[in-house]
Design a protein around this motif. Structure first.
Motif, short mmCIF file in Angstrom:
data_model
loop_
_atom_site.label_atom_id
_atom_site.label_comp_id
_atom_site.label_asym_id
_atom_site.label_seq_id
_atom_site.Cartn_x
_atom_site.Cartn_y
_atom_site.Cartn_z
N VAL A 244 6.54 1.27 -5.50
CA VAL A 244 5.55 1.84 -4.58
C VAL A 244 6.27 2.18 -3.28
O VAL A 244 6.96 1.34 -2.70
N LYS A 245 6.09 3.42 -2.82
CA LYS A 245 6.68 3.88 -1.56
C LYS A 245 5.57 3.88 -0.51
O LYS A 245 4.54 4.53 -0.69
N ASP A 246 5.79 3.15 0.60
CA ASP A 246 4.76 3.09 1.64
C ASP A 246 4.91 4.24 2.63
O ASP A 246 5.82 5.06 2.50
N VAL B 67 -6.56 3.99 -5.60
CA VAL B 67 -7.40 4.45 -4.50
C VAL B 67 -7.22 5.96 -4.31
O VAL B 67 -6.27 6.55 -4.81
N PRO B 68 -8.13 6.60 -3.54
CA PRO B 68 -7.94 8.02 -3.24
C PRO B 68 -6.61 8.25 -2.54
O PRO B 68 -6.08 7.33 -1.90
N PRO B 69 -6.06 9.46 -2.63
CA PRO B 69 -4.76 9.73 -2.01
C PRO B 69 -4.73 9.33 -0.54
O PRO B 69 -5.68 9.54 0.20
N VAL C 240 -2.03 3.49 -4.44
CA VAL C 240 -2.47 2.17 -4.89
C VAL C 240 -2.42 1.15 -3.76
O VAL C 240 -1.69 1.32 -2.78
N VAL C 241 -3.23 0.12 -3.91
CA VAL C 241 -3.17 -1.07 -3.08
C VAL C 241 -2.86 -2.21 -4.05
O VAL C 241 -3.62 -2.42 -5.00
N VAL C 242 -1.76 -2.89 -3.82
CA VAL C 242 -1.31 -3.93 -4.74
C VAL C 242 -1.35 -5.29 -4.03
O VAL C 242 -0.75 -5.45 -2.97
N ASP C 243 -2.07 -6.23 -4.62
CA ASP C 243 -2.04 -7.61 -4.17
C ASP C 243 -1.11 -8.34 -5.13
O ASP C 243 -1.33 -8.33 -6.35
N ALA C 244 -0.06 -8.95 -4.57
CA ALA C 244 0.96 -9.58 -5.40
C ALA C 244 1.37 -10.91 -4.79
O ALA C 244 1.03 -11.22 -3.65
N ILE D 15 0.86 -1.18 0.00
CA ILE D 15 0.00 0.00 0.00
C ILE D 15 0.90 1.22 0.00
O ILE D 15 1.79 1.34 0.84
N GLY D 16 0.66 2.13 -0.96
CA GLY D 16 1.48 3.34 -0.99
C GLY D 16 1.26 4.14 -2.26
O GLY D 16 0.22 4.05 -2.90
#
Length: 109
Positions: free
Chosen positions: A44-46, A100-102, A80-84, A31-32
Motif C-alpha cells: 500500500v502506497k500512502d 474505500v472510494p478513491p 484501502v484502509v488497513v488495520d493491522a 491508508i493508501g
C-alpha cells in the motif's frame, strides 16, 4: 513438601507472563492505494509516497461499504484502509481491509 506447590505456582505464573508478552503486538493503520498484490501479501502506497507491505491470512476480514467481500476482490489501484498488527511497521498482518472510494489529493495549485 510445601515448597513443591509453590514452585508449580511460580512456574505457571512465569509461563503466563511470557505468553502474554509473546502475543503483545502493536496496532497499525495503513491508508493508501494498493500498488502490488500477491496471494499472501500486498503493498500500500500512502499519500506521502511511502510503501508498506502487509501480509494477508485466512482470517483477514475484507469489506466494502461495511459488507464482507472475498479477498479476491482486492485489486491494484484500489484505495484501502488497513488495520493491522505486528512487532513493527515492517512485519504487519492485516486484521481488516476496508475498500474505500478513491483517495483524492487536497492540494491546491
Amino acid at each position: 513438601m510445601a515448597k513443591q506447590p509453590l514452585i508449580v505456582v511460580l512456574l505457571i505464573m512465569t509461563v503466563a507472563i511470557a505468553a502474554a508478552h509473546a502475543f503483545d503486538h502493536e496496532h497499525f493503520r495503513v491508508i493508501g492505494t494498493i500498488t502490488k498484490l500477491q496471494k499472501t501479501e500486498f503493498d500500500v502506497k500512502d499519500k506521502e509516497g511511502k510503501t508498506t507491505s502487509v501480509y494477508i491470512d485466512k482470517q483477514t476480514k475484507v469489506t466494502r461499504d461495511k459488507k464482507p467481500v472475498a479477498a479476491t476482490t482486492l485489486k491494484v489501484g484500489q484505495s484501502v484502509v488497513v488495520d493491522a498488527y505486528g512487532d513493527d511497521v515492517f512485519d504487519l498482518l492485516a486484521l481488516e481491509i476496508r475498500i474505500v472510494p478513491p483517495i483524492t489529493s487536497t492540494k491546491t495549485k
